[in-house]
Scaffold this active site. Sequence first.
Site, PDB file in Angstrom:
ATOM      1  N   THR A   1       0.872  -1.184   0.000  1.00  0.00           N
ATOM      2  CA  THR A   1       0.000   0.000   0.000  1.00  0.00           C
ATOM      3  C   THR A   1       0.907   1.232   0.000  1.00  0.00           C
ATOM      4  OG1 THR A   1      -0.004   0.261   2.407  1.00  0.00           O
ATOM      5  CG2 THR A   1      -1.679  -1.219   1.463  1.00  0.00           C
TER       6      THR A   1
ATOM      7  N   SER B   1      -2.656   1.514   9.591  1.00  0.00           N
ATOM      8  CA  SER B   1      -2.093   1.829  10.910  1.00  0.00           C
ATOM      9  C   SER B   1      -2.285   3.274  11.378  1.00  0.00           C
ATOM     10  CB  SER B   1      -0.588   1.526  10.885  1.00  0.00           C
ATOM     11  OG  SER B   1       0.082   2.439  10.027  1.00  0.00           O
TER      12      SER B   1
ATOM     13  N   THR C   1      -9.092  -4.545   6.226  1.00  0.00           N
ATOM     14  CA  THR C   1      -7.718  -5.055   6.352  1.00  0.00           C
ATOM     15  C   THR C   1      -7.459  -5.647   7.734  1.00  0.00           C
ATOM     16  OG1 THR C   1      -6.922  -3.425   4.775  1.00  0.00           O
ATOM     17  CG2 THR C   1      -5.273  -4.395   6.232  1.00  0.00           C
TER      18      THR C   1
ATOM     19  N   THR D   1      -1.536  -3.138  19.278  1.00  0.00           N
ATOM     20  CA  THR D   1      -1.269  -1.787  19.777  1.00  0.00           C
ATOM     21  C   THR D   1      -1.806  -1.585  21.189  1.00  0.00           C
ATOM     22  OG1 THR D   1      -1.859   0.532  19.408  1.00  0.00           O
ATOM     23  CG2 THR D   1      -3.410  -1.083  18.589  1.00  0.00           C
ATOM     24  N   ASP D   2      -1.216  -0.645  21.911  1.00  0.00           N
ATOM     25  CA  ASP D   2      -1.737  -0.300  23.240  1.00  0.00           C
ATOM     26  C   ASP D   2      -3.065   0.464  23.157  1.00  0.00           C
ATOM     27  OD1 ASP D   2      -0.790   2.145  22.281  1.00  0.00           O
ATOM     28  OD2 ASP D   2       0.442   2.608  24.026  1.00  0.00           O
ATOM     29  N   GLU D   3      -3.403   0.947  21.943  1.00  0.00           N
ATOM     30  CA  GLU D   3      -4.628   1.753  21.814  1.00  0.00           C
ATOM     31  C   GLU D   3      -5.893   0.947  22.087  1.00  0.00           C
ATOM     32  OE1 GLU D   3      -4.872   4.377  18.485  1.00  0.00           O
ATOM     33  OE2 GLU D   3      -2.759   4.931  18.611  1.00  0.00           O
TER      34      GLU D   3
ATOM     35  N   TYR E   1      -9.602   2.819  14.144  1.00  0.00           N
ATOM     36  CA  TYR E   1      -8.340   2.050  14.085  1.00  0.00           C
ATOM     37  C   TYR E   1      -8.231   1.119  15.291  1.00  0.00           C
ATOM     38  CZ  TYR E   1      -3.411   1.003  14.995  1.00  0.00           C
ATOM     39  OH  TYR E   1      -2.231   0.358  15.302  1.00  0.00           O
ATOM     40  N   SER E   2      -8.365   1.690  16.508  1.00  0.00           N
ATOM     41  CA  SER E   2      -8.143   0.843  17.686  1.00  0.00           C
ATOM     42  C   SER E   2      -9.242  -0.203  17.823  1.00  0.00           C
ATOM     43  CB  SER E   2      -7.983   1.670  18.960  1.00  0.00           C
ATOM     44  OG  SER E   2      -9.034   2.566  19.144  1.00  0.00           O
TER      45      SER E   2
ATOM     46  N   LYS F   1      -8.243  -3.025  15.572  1.00  0.00           N
ATOM     47  CA  LYS F   1      -7.151  -3.814  16.146  1.00  0.00           C
ATOM     48  C   LYS F   1      -7.671  -4.653  17.328  1.00  0.00           C
ATOM     49  CE  LYS F   1      -3.303  -3.840  15.192  1.00  0.00           C
ATOM     50  NZ  LYS F   1      -2.510  -4.616  14.196  1.00  0.00           N
TER      51      LYS F   1
HETATM   52  P1  NAD Z   1       2.737   0.714   8.354  1.00  0.00           P
HETATM   53  O1  NAD Z   1       1.479   1.408   7.968  1.00  0.00           O
HETATM   54  O2  NAD Z   1       4.027   1.438   8.259  1.00  0.00           O
HETATM   55  O3  NAD Z   1       2.914  -0.601   7.463  1.00  0.00           O
HETATM   56  C1  NAD Z   1       1.856  -1.486   7.210  1.00  0.00           C
HETATM   57  C2  NAD Z   1       2.329  -2.498   6.168  1.00  0.00           C
HETATM   58  O4  NAD Z   1       1.269  -3.410   5.925  1.00  0.00           O
HETATM   59  C3  NAD Z   1       2.683  -1.853   4.814  1.00  0.00           C
HETATM   60  O5  NAD Z   1       3.871  -2.428   4.306  1.00  0.00           O
HETATM   61  C4  NAD Z   1       1.493  -2.209   3.934  1.00  0.00           C
HETATM   62  O6  NAD Z   1       1.832  -2.303   2.556  1.00  0.00           O
HETATM   63  C5  NAD Z   1       1.079  -3.561   4.517  1.00  0.00           C
HETATM   64  N1  NAD Z   1      -0.319  -3.872   4.266  1.00  0.00           N
HETATM   65  C6  NAD Z   1      -1.399  -3.066   4.489  1.00  0.00           C
HETATM   66  N2  NAD Z   1      -2.521  -3.680   4.080  1.00  0.00           N
HETATM   67  C7  NAD Z   1      -2.159  -4.919   3.619  1.00  0.00           C
HETATM   68  C8  NAD Z   1      -2.875  -6.006   3.066  1.00  0.00           C
HETATM   69  N3  NAD Z   1      -4.193  -5.951   2.882  1.00  0.00           N
HETATM   70  N4  NAD Z   1      -2.184  -7.118   2.717  1.00  0.00           N
HETATM   71  C9  NAD Z   1      -0.828  -7.172   2.865  1.00  0.00           C
HETATM   72  N5  NAD Z   1      -0.099  -6.147   3.357  1.00  0.00           N
HETATM   73  C10 NAD Z   1      -0.757  -5.038   3.728  1.00  0.00           C
HETATM   74  O7  NAD Z   1       2.472   0.160   9.815  1.00  0.00           O
HETATM   75  P2  NAD Z   1       3.441   0.101  11.081  1.00  0.00           P
HETATM   76  O8  NAD Z   1       3.404   1.387  11.763  1.00  0.00           O
HETATM   77  O9  NAD Z   1       4.716  -0.515  10.681  1.00  0.00           O
HETATM   78  O10 NAD Z   1       2.620  -0.959  11.980  1.00  0.00           O
HETATM   79  C11 NAD Z   1       2.789  -2.352  11.819  1.00  0.00           C
HETATM   80  C12 NAD Z   1       1.902  -3.078  12.802  1.00  0.00           C
HETATM   81  O11 NAD Z   1       2.260  -2.713  14.131  1.00  0.00           O
HETATM   82  C13 NAD Z   1       0.417  -2.758  12.666  1.00  0.00           C
HETATM   83  O12 NAD Z   1      -0.309  -3.926  12.875  1.00  0.00           O
HETATM   84  C14 NAD Z   1       0.156  -1.735  13.771  1.00  0.00           C
HETATM   85  O13 NAD Z   1      -1.183  -1.821  14.201  1.00  0.00           O
HETATM   86  C15 NAD Z   1       1.122  -2.213  14.823  1.00  0.00           C
HETATM   87  N6  NAD Z   1       1.615  -1.150  15.739  1.00  0.00           N
HETATM   88  C16 NAD Z   1       2.150   0.005  15.241  1.00  0.00           C
HETATM   89  C17 NAD Z   1       2.677   0.956  16.124  1.00  0.00           C
HETATM   90  C18 NAD Z   1       3.295   2.246  15.639  1.00  0.00           C
HETATM   91  O14 NAD Z   1       3.626   3.103  16.454  1.00  0.00           O
HETATM   92  N7  NAD Z   1       3.495   2.437  14.346  1.00  0.00           N
HETATM   93  C19 NAD Z   1       2.626   0.713  17.501  1.00  0.00           C
HETATM   94  C20 NAD Z   1       2.054  -0.478  17.966  1.00  0.00           C
HETATM   95  C21 NAD Z   1       1.572  -1.402  17.075  1.00  0.00           C
HETATM   96  O1  DAU Z   2       0.083   3.790  20.512  1.00  0.00           O
HETATM   97  C1  DAU Z   2       0.420   3.022  19.387  1.00  0.00           C
HETATM   98  C2  DAU Z   2      -0.104   3.699  18.134  1.00  0.00           C
HETATM   99  O2  DAU Z   2       0.711   4.849  17.905  1.00  0.00           O
HETATM  100  C3  DAU Z   2      -0.078   2.772  16.922  1.00  0.00           C
HETATM  101  O3  DAU Z   2      -0.941   1.687  17.140  1.00  0.00           O
HETATM  102  C4  DAU Z   2      -0.489   3.528  15.658  1.00  0.00           C
HETATM  103  O4  DAU Z   2      -0.357   2.697  14.529  1.00  0.00           O
HETATM  104  C5  DAU Z   2       0.419   4.739  15.494  1.00  0.00           C
HETATM  105  O5  DAU Z   2       0.015   5.490  14.371  1.00  0.00           O
HETATM  106  C6  DAU Z   2       0.413   5.609  16.755  1.00  0.00           C
HETATM  107  O6  DAU Z   2      -0.863   6.269  16.919  1.00  0.00           O
HETATM  108  P1  DAU Z   2      -0.975   7.826  17.358  1.00  0.00           P
HETATM  109  O7  DAU Z   2      -2.267   8.345  16.899  1.00  0.00           O
HETATM  110  O8  DAU Z   2      -0.614   8.000  18.775  1.00  0.00           O
HETATM  111  O9  DAU Z   2       0.255   8.433  16.470  1.00  0.00           O
HETATM  112  P2  DAU Z   2       0.399   9.770  15.615  1.00  0.00           P
HETATM  113  O10 DAU Z   2       1.828   9.871  15.212  1.00  0.00           O
HETATM  114  O11 DAU Z   2      -0.631   9.880  14.560  1.00  0.00           O
HETATM  115  O12 DAU Z   2       0.107  10.906  16.688  1.00  0.00           O
HETATM  116  C7  DAU Z   2       0.868  11.041  17.874  1.00  0.00           C
HETATM  117  C8  DAU Z   2       0.261  12.175  18.693  1.00  0.00           C
HETATM  118  O13 DAU Z   2       0.477  13.421  17.998  1.00  0.00           O
HETATM  119  C9  DAU Z   2      -1.235  12.062  18.878  1.00  0.00           C
HETATM  120  O14 DAU Z   2      -1.595  12.529  20.155  1.00  0.00           O
HETATM  121  C10 DAU Z   2      -1.813  12.978  17.808  1.00  0.00           C
HETATM  122  C11 DAU Z   2      -0.769  14.055  17.693  1.00  0.00           C
HETATM  123  N1  DAU Z   2      -0.610  14.674  16.335  1.00  0.00           N
HETATM  124  C12 DAU Z   2      -0.421  13.824  15.284  1.00  0.00           C
HETATM  125  C13 DAU Z   2      -0.277  14.331  14.006  1.00  0.00           C
HETATM  126  C14 DAU Z   2      -0.089  13.398  12.831  1.00  0.00           C
HETATM  127  C15 DAU Z   2      -0.645  16.048  16.171  1.00  0.00           C
HETATM  128  O15 DAU Z   2      -0.796  16.808  17.143  1.00  0.00           O
HETATM  129  N2  DAU Z   2      -0.512  16.550  14.903  1.00  0.00           N
HETATM  130  C16 DAU Z   2      -0.330  15.745  13.813  1.00  0.00           C
HETATM  131  O16 DAU Z   2      -0.225  16.268  12.674  1.00  0.00           O
END
Ligand code: NAD
Ligand code: DAU
Length: 352
Positions: A40, A89, A104, A133-135, A158-159, A162
């Site tokens: 994606t 995500s 998804t 995720t912790d969310e 999202y949460s 998940k």
């Molecule tokens: P990301 O959005 O960077 O990457 C998601 C990946 O999944 C991409 O490579 C995308 O191409 C692939 N994907 C999406 N839909 C798909 C489908 N239908 N089939 C196959 N592949 C598909 O996400 P991320 O931030 O690396 O998060 C990875 C995992 O960890 C997620 O499950 C997310 O919920 C979890 N997570 C993320 C965070 C964070 O802070 N980013 C924290 C805790 C948990």
């Molecule tokens: O807690 C784990 C989660 O953390 C993961 O499961 C998610 O995939 C990941 O995206 C992340 O979620 P958040 O919503 O916490 O992350 P984000 O980076 O989008 O935002 C972090 C904080 O900053 C949140 O309180 C919203 C705020 N924010 C975010 C953006 C993008 C802003 O104030 N301005 C912004 O433009």
Amino acid sequence: MNFKRRILVTGGAGFIGSHVVRRMVQRHPDFLIVNFDVLTYAGNLENLVDIEKEANYAFFRGDICEPSDIEKAFAEHQITDIIHLAAESHVDRSILDPLAFVRTNVMGTANLLHAARSNWKDDQEHRFYHVSTDEVYGSLGHEGFFTEETPYDPRSPYSASKASSDHLVRSFHHTFGLPVVISNCSNNYGPNQFPEKLIPLFISNIVESKPLPVYGKGENVRDWLYVEDHAEAIEVIFLNGTVGETYNIGGNNEWSNISLIQELCSQMDQRLSREAGESAKLISYVTDRAGHDFRYAIDCSKLERTLGWKPSMDFETGLASTIDWYLSNPTWIENVKSGSYQQYYSEQYGNR
Ligand code: NAD
Ligand code: DAU
């Protein structure tokens, strides 16, 4: 080759997935790592060029929403284990298009569970590791921490998606005996994160002297973990976690958004040789995110007590090396923002 385990890593081209894939490929030559990703906007094979030629790495372009893609990957690679990261995500996108997240994150996970259950009928050891995720635990006030016993209370599409996938994973363990393990992690930061999430978006905007959109008053709190620490925790849980258990992963590193942004602005001023306070002038308070969770904070003592993992990167160093990486890779940012990788992948693999 005769690999000891043949692991399907879903979402391996994404932010966290690419760090997990690299770590597993480099540290476990006796495991085959199959990166299963539909690519994606968030998936990018550029993240893995350094390991793509390794003998224990394979890429399979597939969609977890398409059961036939999963079946093909199982048949082609005789998959013995799954580390499931593929997901939509980003919370803001889930507010704009909740159904994409249900498709998804809920249906995709159900398809993988079904495939694992129907393919793993032998006496071999298997593992279905679901990365979450912790969310799912909801939102905290000023006090307290999420533990593995905190009741689920997801509040964004999202949460909620998940949380649904976590419930499905547990249900396949309780009902069918599928050997599952789950982890719930806090906010990650580091190289390869798509510049829609707070830290890479703000780094990129500061470079371009664009406004930094702070939601609400910037008082919301997140617990930040360096992505390579998360990849290490995933490796440890995959190898040694107890089947049926859940593990919280966190950074013991809480920041209010506005304090983190001030710290980022000050590091960016130094790195770009700008006058102190220059980047902070870009801060612009905007309408709050709908349903914005106030605070996440993780108690990850179970993981330390039972499996000996704790975060090792200190935040100042982690943030500095993240800034370094983004400043050294402007083409990566340009390409992911313009979608030019997607065009390239469509030409190579066909439209999906
Ligand atoms: P990301 O959005 O960077 O990457 C998601 C990946 O999944 C991409 O490579 C995308 O191409 C692939 N994907 C999406 N839909 C798909 C489908 N239908 N089939 C196959 N592949 C598909 O996400 P991320 O931030 O690396 O998060 C990875 C995992 O960890 C997620 O499950 C997310 O919920 C979890 N997570 C993320 C965070 C964070 O802070 N980013 C924290 C805790 C948990
Ligand atoms: O807690 C784990 C989660 O953390 C993961 O499961 C998610 O995939 C990941 O995206 C992340 O979620 P958040 O919503 O916490 O992350 P984000 O980076 O989008 O935002 C972090 C904080 O900053 C949140 O309180 C919203 C705020 N924010 C975010 C953006 C993008 C802003 O104030 N301005 C912004 O433009």
